[in-house]
Structures are given as C-alpha cells and as structure tokens.
Design an enzyme around this catalytic site. Structure first.
Site, mmCIF file in Angstrom:
data_model
loop_
_atom_site.group_PDB
_atom_site.id
_atom_site.type_symbol
_atom_site.label_atom_id
_atom_site.label_comp_id
_atom_site.label_asym_id
_atom_site.label_seq_id
_atom_site.Cartn_x
_atom_site.Cartn_y
_atom_site.Cartn_z
ATOM 1 N N GLY A 73 0.812 -1.209 0.000
ATOM 2 C CA GLY A 73 0.000 0.000 0.000
ATOM 3 C C GLY A 73 0.850 1.266 0.000
ATOM 4 C CG ASN A 154 -5.376 3.783 8.541
ATOM 5 O OD1 ASN A 154 -5.745 4.814 7.983
ATOM 6 N ND2 ASN A 154 -4.258 3.722 9.212
ATOM 7 C CB SER A 202 -1.971 -3.223 1.196
ATOM 8 O OG SER A 202 -1.038 -3.984 1.949
ATOM 9 N N GLY A 203 -1.756 -6.316 0.066
ATOM 10 C CA GLY A 203 -2.056 -7.728 0.292
ATOM 11 C C GLY A 203 -2.292 -8.094 1.753
ATOM 12 C CG HIS A 204 0.132 -6.475 5.148
ATOM 13 N ND1 HIS A 204 -0.016 -6.088 6.452
ATOM 14 C CD2 HIS A 204 0.535 -5.376 4.470
ATOM 15 C CE1 HIS A 204 0.302 -4.799 6.555
ATOM 16 N NE2 HIS A 204 0.640 -4.353 5.366
ATOM 17 C CB THR A 240 12.318 -10.122 -11.196
ATOM 18 O OG1 THR A 240 13.383 -9.926 -12.122
ATOM 19 C CG2 THR A 240 11.720 -11.506 -11.382
ATOM 20 C CB CYS A 327 2.703 2.905 11.000
ATOM 21 S SG CYS A 327 1.091 2.885 10.271
HETATM 22 C C1 LIG Z 1 -1.740 -0.486 5.903
HETATM 23 C C2 LIG Z 1 -2.151 0.683 5.109
HETATM 24 C C3 LIG Z 1 -1.300 1.235 4.129
HETATM 25 C C4 LIG Z 1 0.100 0.723 3.920
HETATM 26 O O1 LIG Z 1 0.123 -0.530 3.303
HETATM 27 P P1 LIG Z 1 1.458 -1.434 3.397
HETATM 28 O O2 LIG Z 1 1.160 -2.576 2.488
HETATM 29 O O3 LIG Z 1 1.595 -1.837 4.825
HETATM 30 O O4 LIG Z 1 2.576 -0.597 2.914
HETATM 31 C C5 LIG Z 1 -1.751 2.300 3.402
HETATM 32 N N1 LIG Z 1 -2.970 2.802 3.589
HETATM 33 C C6 LIG Z 1 -3.830 2.306 4.505
HETATM 34 C C7 LIG Z 1 -5.176 2.901 4.641
HETATM 35 C C8 LIG Z 1 -3.447 1.236 5.300
HETATM 36 O O5 LIG Z 1 -4.286 0.766 6.218
#
Ligand SMILES: *Cc1c(COP(=O)(O)O)cnc(C)c1O
Length: 392
Positions: A73, A154, A202-204, A240, A327
C-alpha cells in the site's frame, strides 16, 4: 470466561489464509520461472501472473492491464501521489487536495511535495471522520492536479463518499486517487462506476502476505513510472515480479470480494455487538461514524484510560489490539486522525482500536467486552485523576 487468545488487530495486518498459502506455494517450489524468460518455465509464471491480474481487476471492476503490482500500500500511494504531481507539474498545475486523515504514505508524500513548491489543501473531516464531497469541490482550483481521499480510514473506519468525489473530479478534469487498502472486501468497489483514476491496494490487510500490493491506473492516464529498470509490467514498474506474492494477492482479492455482502453482514453483526458491549463501560465514546464505517472496525475512547496501558493489560489477557494505527504507536504523539476530528488530546490518547477479521467469533467478542471492562476499571481505579461518573 477462561483465558483465550484473540487477535483483534486485523487493520494492522491479517493472517495469510489457507487458500492464499496453497495458491502461493507452487510459485516457489514448481512455477519458479522468471516471467520475463521465454522458455516454458517463464511462460508458465507469466500465465499465472496474468491470471492474478485478471482476478485483481475483476475485484475492482477494471481491465487486467490497468493493474500494476507493487510492494504494498505504501508504494502504491507513493507512486500515485508523486507521479500525479510530476504529471501535473508538466501542465503547470501544482495544487493537490487531500485530507488530514490520510495514511502517512499519502500525507508524507504531500509534505515532501510542499517542500518542492506544491501547494496542498488538507481537508478537515467532521467529528465523525467524514469528508464531504462539497468540501472537495470547493477546494478545487484551476491548477489542481490531484485529489487523494481514502476510501475508508484505517483508524476509525469511516467510509468516505468516494463515488461522489470521483464524479466531481471527473467533471472538473482532475485526477482522483483513493487508498482502498482498508475498504476492499468491506464495501463493493467499482472503479469505473466510481470515477476513480488510481486506487491503492495492499495484500497483507486481506489475508495475502506482506510486501505485495497493487495500484490501479486507469488506461489513458500517462502516469510516469515510479521504479525504473526493466520492461516488467509494461515498463511502468520495473523489477522481477514477486510472483508468489502477486498470485497470493490475486487469490486474496478473489476470496474477499466473492461475497462482500455476506462477509460484511457477518462482521457488522459482530462489530455492533462489540460496540454495544463496550459502550456500556462508563464514559466511553465510539470514534468514527456510527453507520458509515467499516464492518470490521470499532474505535473507542475511554476517559481516564491511557491507550498504551490498556493495550499492555489486554495483552496479558490474550487480546491483541491497537491504539490508533500500528505504524504510529510507539510514538507518543496522539493520533493525527482523532486530533483532526476534534477530539481533545486526553481522549485521543485513550483510544482503542479493535479490528475484527474473518476468524473472529461471537465468543471472541464477548471475551473482549469482559476484559476491556475489567482492564479499564483497574486502570481507572489506580488513577488519582479518575472520579467515578455521577450516578443520577
Ligand atoms: C496499511 C495501510 C497502508 C500501507 O500498506 P502497506 O502494504 O503496509 O505498505 C496504506 N494505507 C492504509 C489505509 C493502510 O491501512
């Protein structure tokens, strides 16, 4: 209730799901070819990447060649904001509209651009974290090159009127970026219907691994590349490809958007049960919008309870939660989101974010309610400043 382990920090990150893991494993053991290689190992990897693009595109209503995979993200936000600024500069446009409650990945890019001579308007949300489309409209200028407003916040979970904002931007010919990292899977997203030009994923946050994400770039937008090198991803994001991560992201997006209404209804029921239970604790308030909020988010302020102490005590009870954003914790600054929403500093410091996930059960929710109430009472009990609310 005996001790349990409850993970209630899904807005910080999620567990990789079994289906994502199973999709990813062969990318490392079997289909490990470089997708740029011309031999059959390369062609197979390339085919699987294409399939992941297709699945990702389908989840937000765009074309596969409008999806660019990134490292997450943060990179997607950086690419969108900084490259849109570059594009704007080429046309003599040096004004950006964003909000005070964006993720730092957007905010810090804007701050950096201000140092390079851009002007940035940071819109202030109302007390529920909502940004009005009319606020965006009245901030637009002749020289506005970009509007960036997140789909859902978030920290407090408030969902923004993104389709309306997109419509205004399209009408005025201004690029519109939205960070949908938290929103995807909670609300349906259709970039065409919502007039979105760029969108970060974002994947996680959705059961894929850390270190993979995507940026949707509407075709026809000459957004400059962010990472230069090889010809991967149509020459716009060199390097890659993280084939396992990308295949995992494609699977996660397909899984989480398969039944958005079923998923969000289930989670919203748990969220409401949790919020109701916690709001029975005296002098507790719900932060964020009461209804326009993510199905997975509860954010509270408890007067007289410092967030970090509460988190530490909850941890000893087996509950993982957070205070503000992951964060930002560790720093002693109160949340920029709660502060922008006008919360007094004391309440902004006493915030607790509980974010539910697909594994959360009703028993988990009831356990959280019981333990937060107990922890808050204990912390308040030893504070000389705390006075019991007047009973009437
Ligand atoms: C977690 C988050 C990001 C950052 O994504 P990462 O994959 O951890 O770099 C950006 N924006 C929002 C709203 C998020 O919750």
């Amino acid at each position: 209730m005996g001790n349990r382990f409850v993970y209630a920090d899904n807005a910080a990150t999620t567990k990789v799901s079994e289906s994502v893991l199973q999709a990813m494993l062969p990318m490392m053991t079997e289909h490990y070819g470089n997708p740029s290689s011309v031999h059959k190992m390369g062609r197979e990897a390339s085919r699987l990447l294409l399939q992941a693009s297709g699945r990702s595109a389908e989840s937000i209503g765009c074309k596969p060649n409008e999806i660019y995979f990134t490292s997450g993200g943060t990179e997607s936000d950086n690419w969108a904001v900084r490259s849109a600024a570059l594009l704007g500069e080429q046309q003599g446009k040096r004004h950006i509209v964003t909000t005070m409650i964006e993720h730092h990945a957007v905010l810090k890019c804007c701050r950096a651009l201000e140092k390079q001579g851009f002007e940035v308007t940071y819109l202030r949300p109302d007390g529920s974290g909502l940004i009005g489309a009319e606020q965006v409209e009245s901030a637009l200028r002749e020289d506005t090159c970009l509007v960036s407003v997140m789909t859902a916040n978030n920290e407090v979970g408030t969902i923004q009127p993104v389709a309306e904002i997109g419509g205004i931007c399209r009408e005025r010919g201004v690029l519109f970026h939205t960070d949908s990292v938290q929103a995807v899977g909670s609300i349906p997203i259709d970039v065409a219907a919502m007039n979105i030009d760029m969108l970060s994923l974002s994947g996680h946050k959705i059961h894929a691994p850390k270190g993979v994400g995507a940026l949707y770039i509407r075709s026809g937008i000459a957004l400059p590349p962010f990472i230069l090198g090889g010809e991967q991803q149509r020459g716009r994001r060199a390097g890659t490809e993280n084939t396992a991560g990308i295949v995992g992201l494609g699977q996660a997006l397909a899984d989480i958007t398969k039944d958005i209404s079923g998923r969000s209804e289930r989670l919203a029921r748990l969220r409401d049960r949790l919020a109701e239970g916690l709001l029975r604790i005296p002098e507790t308030r719900l932060n964020g919008h009461p209804t326009q909020r993510l199905c997975s988010n509860v954010n509270l302020s408890l007067r007289g309870v410092e967030g970090e102490s509460l988190l530490l005590m909850l941890e000893t009870m087996g509950i993982c939660a957070s205070s503000g954003a992951a964060c930002a914790s560790g720093s002693l600054e109160p949340s920029h989101v709660l502060t922008a929403m006008g919360l007094p500093e004391e309440l902004a410091r006493g915030s607790l974010r509980l974010s539910l996930g697909d594994d959360t059960t009703e028993e988990d929710v009831d356990y959280i309610i019981e333990k937060v109430a107990a922890a808050a009472a204990r912390i308040r009990g030893r504070s000389p400043l705390w006075t019991e609310p007047q009973k009437v």
